[in-house]
Design a protein around this motif. Structure first.
Motif, mmCIF file in Angstrom:
data_model
loop_
_atom_site.group_PDB
_atom_site.id
_atom_site.type_symbol
_atom_site.label_atom_id
_atom_site.label_comp_id
_atom_site.label_asym_id
_atom_site.label_seq_id
_atom_site.Cartn_x
_atom_site.Cartn_y
_atom_site.Cartn_z
ATOM 1 N N ALA A 8 -25.299 26.485 -61.677
ATOM 2 C CA ALA A 8 -24.658 27.466 -60.635
ATOM 3 C C ALA A 8 -23.423 26.850 -59.761
ATOM 4 C CB ALA A 8 -25.746 27.532 -59.566
ATOM 5 N N ILE A 9 -22.803 25.798 -60.367
ATOM 6 C CA ILE A 9 -21.823 25.107 -59.824
ATOM 7 C C ILE A 9 -21.913 24.747 -58.212
ATOM 8 C CG2 ILE A 9 -19.148 25.067 -59.920
ATOM 9 C CD1 ILE A 9 -19.281 27.391 -61.628
ATOM 10 N N THR A 10 -22.700 24.140 -58.076
ATOM 11 C CA THR A 10 -23.005 23.718 -56.499
ATOM 12 C C THR A 10 -23.739 22.400 -56.524
ATOM 13 O OG1 THR A 10 -24.176 24.619 -54.419
ATOM 14 C CG2 THR A 10 -25.238 24.830 -56.574
ATOM 15 N N HIS A 11 -24.057 21.908 -55.495
ATOM 16 C CA HIS A 11 -24.722 20.698 -55.138
ATOM 17 C C HIS A 11 -25.973 20.516 -56.029
ATOM 18 C CE1 HIS A 11 -26.800 17.407 -53.327
ATOM 19 N NE2 HIS A 11 -25.612 16.907 -52.465
ATOM 20 N N LYS A 12 -26.080 19.341 -56.559
ATOM 21 C CA LYS A 12 -27.112 19.086 -57.576
ATOM 22 C C LYS A 12 -28.590 19.358 -57.117
ATOM 23 C CE LYS A 12 -27.677 14.137 -57.873
ATOM 24 N NZ LYS A 12 -28.522 13.128 -57.282
ATOM 25 N N TYR A 13 -28.633 19.125 -55.536
ATOM 26 C CA TYR A 13 -30.026 19.498 -55.002
ATOM 27 C C TYR A 13 -30.172 21.018 -54.932
ATOM 28 C CZ TYR A 13 -30.771 14.719 -54.020
ATOM 29 O OH TYR A 13 -31.037 13.275 -54.007
ATOM 30 N N LEU A 14 -29.089 21.864 -54.944
ATOM 31 C CA LEU A 14 -28.993 23.151 -54.628
ATOM 32 C C LEU A 14 -29.048 24.232 -55.891
ATOM 33 C CD1 LEU A 14 -26.883 23.344 -51.472
ATOM 34 C CD2 LEU A 14 -29.195 22.818 -51.711
ATOM 35 N N THR A 15 -29.086 23.397 -57.196
ATOM 36 C CA THR A 15 -28.916 24.295 -58.419
ATOM 37 C C THR A 15 -30.370 24.053 -58.935
ATOM 38 O OG1 THR A 15 -28.061 24.444 -60.415
ATOM 39 C CG2 THR A 15 -28.500 22.439 -59.883
ATOM 40 N N THR A 16 -30.730 25.477 -59.255
ATOM 41 C CA THR A 16 -32.339 25.627 -59.642
ATOM 42 C C THR A 16 -32.425 26.142 -61.045
ATOM 43 O OG1 THR A 16 -32.234 27.681 -58.517
ATOM 44 C CG2 THR A 16 -32.854 25.977 -57.481
#
Ligand code: LLP
Length: 402
Positions: free
Chosen positions: A144-152
């Motif tokens: 999702a090209i986002t913070h690693k805690y915010l990718t699911t």
């Protein structure tokens, strides 16, 4: 966003507090519902972003459904009057009590991520003599090209059913007497600022649908693409309302919708993020050896995003609105005894004094809802723009920017 009259009002309120710009919330919802309405897309607001009663009431009045990830969120949606046929319930670990409650409420869909959970739901369906609607949350393996805690949506994340298991899961689900498979669910992450991952998702969904049809002769009625659309944290005034139209146009262009199929989304942050600001007072300007610390009365208990994800929010000194020159550098920190209780380092601001008010912007989503009472701190209250009256009793107009 903050005019003089509003600032005068702020001075009388106990800090820290969340300020919600209700007119911006209305404008965002107007845009969202217009853009989604163009394609008859169904929106379930992700309650986890902000479950404040006034905010939920307004969102409900726009006709949005609810995306819930706990039994209490389902309860909240129902209590707020959101029709249960617009409620979806996701999460990797639904407890028996949560499952029973949601079955009793006859919600629209259980979004399920494992066959193990679906089997438990089937058992409860049998006991309650109900056939339970289930959508499969698939893990599409998309960055999702986002913070690693915010990718699911990556294989290493705990979320979703791996595509390799899909065949087996469908066969098993079809054999369960008290489950009705109604759709496919995806959610690839949060704070996604590029549309490329969504285009990739649409293409994956298209091919998954082909495979399911070919192998099982199945055409599922509901496709839910989840949430995740990001907001502009660096410059909220440049983009107070996300470009919902472009987002849905892009989906429409790439997603192949089959005859009779309904498309759903679960947006949270993009709906409520920009309407909120955390307003805090400067307690001290503390001189360090090599830096100056701006110590606020708000801390990580009021807004945990910077401590948890290293998230950056725009910080403004609203007591010095005229000051164009921002030539003082501060580490902006909270009062909690944790090193991570810091909002940002090396923030350029006008010279700031004890007692100044600071706005931490774009905190309408994952702000108030993530408040904790660590160190027994008070919970910040919420102030709603449309409830503020001037001395003469008129509603305050807050559009003018100082
Ligand atoms: N649907 C599902 C299944 C979700 O897990 C989420 C968010 C959403 C929808 C809504 O995503 P949104 O549109 O708000 O991006 N606390 C973090 C964000 C965590 C998001 C969790 N899931 C933060 O402060 O950035």
């Amino acid at each position: 966003m903050f005019n003089k009259a509003l600032y005068q009002y702020f001075l009388q309120v106990e800090t820290p507090f969340y300020f919600y710009d209700i007119s911006l919330l209305h404008k965002s919802l107007d845009n969202l519902t217009r853009a989604a309405g163009k394609y008859d897309y169904h929106i379930h607001y992700a309650i986890k972003a902000n479950a404040n009663d006034r905010v939920l009431q307004i969102i409900k009045d726009y006709g949005l459904g609810a995306d819930c990830v706990s039994g209490n969120e389902v309860k909240k949606a129902v209590e707020m009057g959101i029709p249960s046929e617009k409620v979806v319930f996701a999460g990797v670990g639904k407890s028996d009590a949560e499952i029973i409650y949601a079955i009793d409420q006859s919600i629209f869909s259980f979004n399920c991520e494992s066959i193990e959970e679906i089997e438990v739901i089937n058992e409860w369906g049998r006991k309650k003599q109900k056939v339970v609607p289930v959508s499969l949350r698939l893990n599409p393996d998309i960055d999702a090209i986002t913070h690693k805690y915010l990718t699911t949506g990556l294989p290493e994340n705990k979320f979703g059913i791996p595509l390799q298991f899909l065949d087996r899961v469908i066969r098993r689900v079809n054999s369960l007497s008290h489950i009705q498979l109604i759709g496919l669910h995806f959610h690839i992450g949060s704070q996604i600022r590029e549309l490329a991952p969504y285009i990739e998702l649409c293409e994956k969904v298209n091919s998954i649908q082909d495979i399911i049809y070919k192998k099982h002769g199945l055409l599922l009625e509901h496709i839910n693409l989840g949430g995740g659309l990001g907001i502009n944290y660096e410059d909220p005034d440049a983009e107070p309302i996300p470009d919902f139209e472009h987002f849905f146009d892009t989906i429409h262009e790439h997603l192949k919708v089959r005859e009779g199929q309904k498309v759903h989304f679960e947006l949270g942050r993009s709906v409520v993020g920009q309407m909120g600001s955390l307003i805090s007072k400067v307690l001290y300007i503390k001189k360090g050896l090599n830096k100056e610390f701006m110590i606020l009365d708000a801390g990580m208990t009021d807004l945990i995003r910077p401590a948890l994800y290293g998230a950056q929010h725009k910080i403004q000194n609203i007591s010095r609105p005229g000051a164009q020159i921002k030539n003082y550098k501060y580490d902006v920190v909270g009062p909690v005894c944790e090193t991570s209780d810091s909002f940002d380092d090396d923030v350029m601001l006008p010279k700031t004094k004890r007692g100044d008010l600071v706005a931490i912007r774009s905190t309408g989503a994952y702000g108030e809802i993530m408040v904790s009472q660590y160190t027994l701190r008070n919970k910040p209250k919420a102030v709603y723009s449309d409830e503020i009256r001037t001395a003469s009793g008129n509603p305050l107009v807050i559009d003018e920017i100082v």
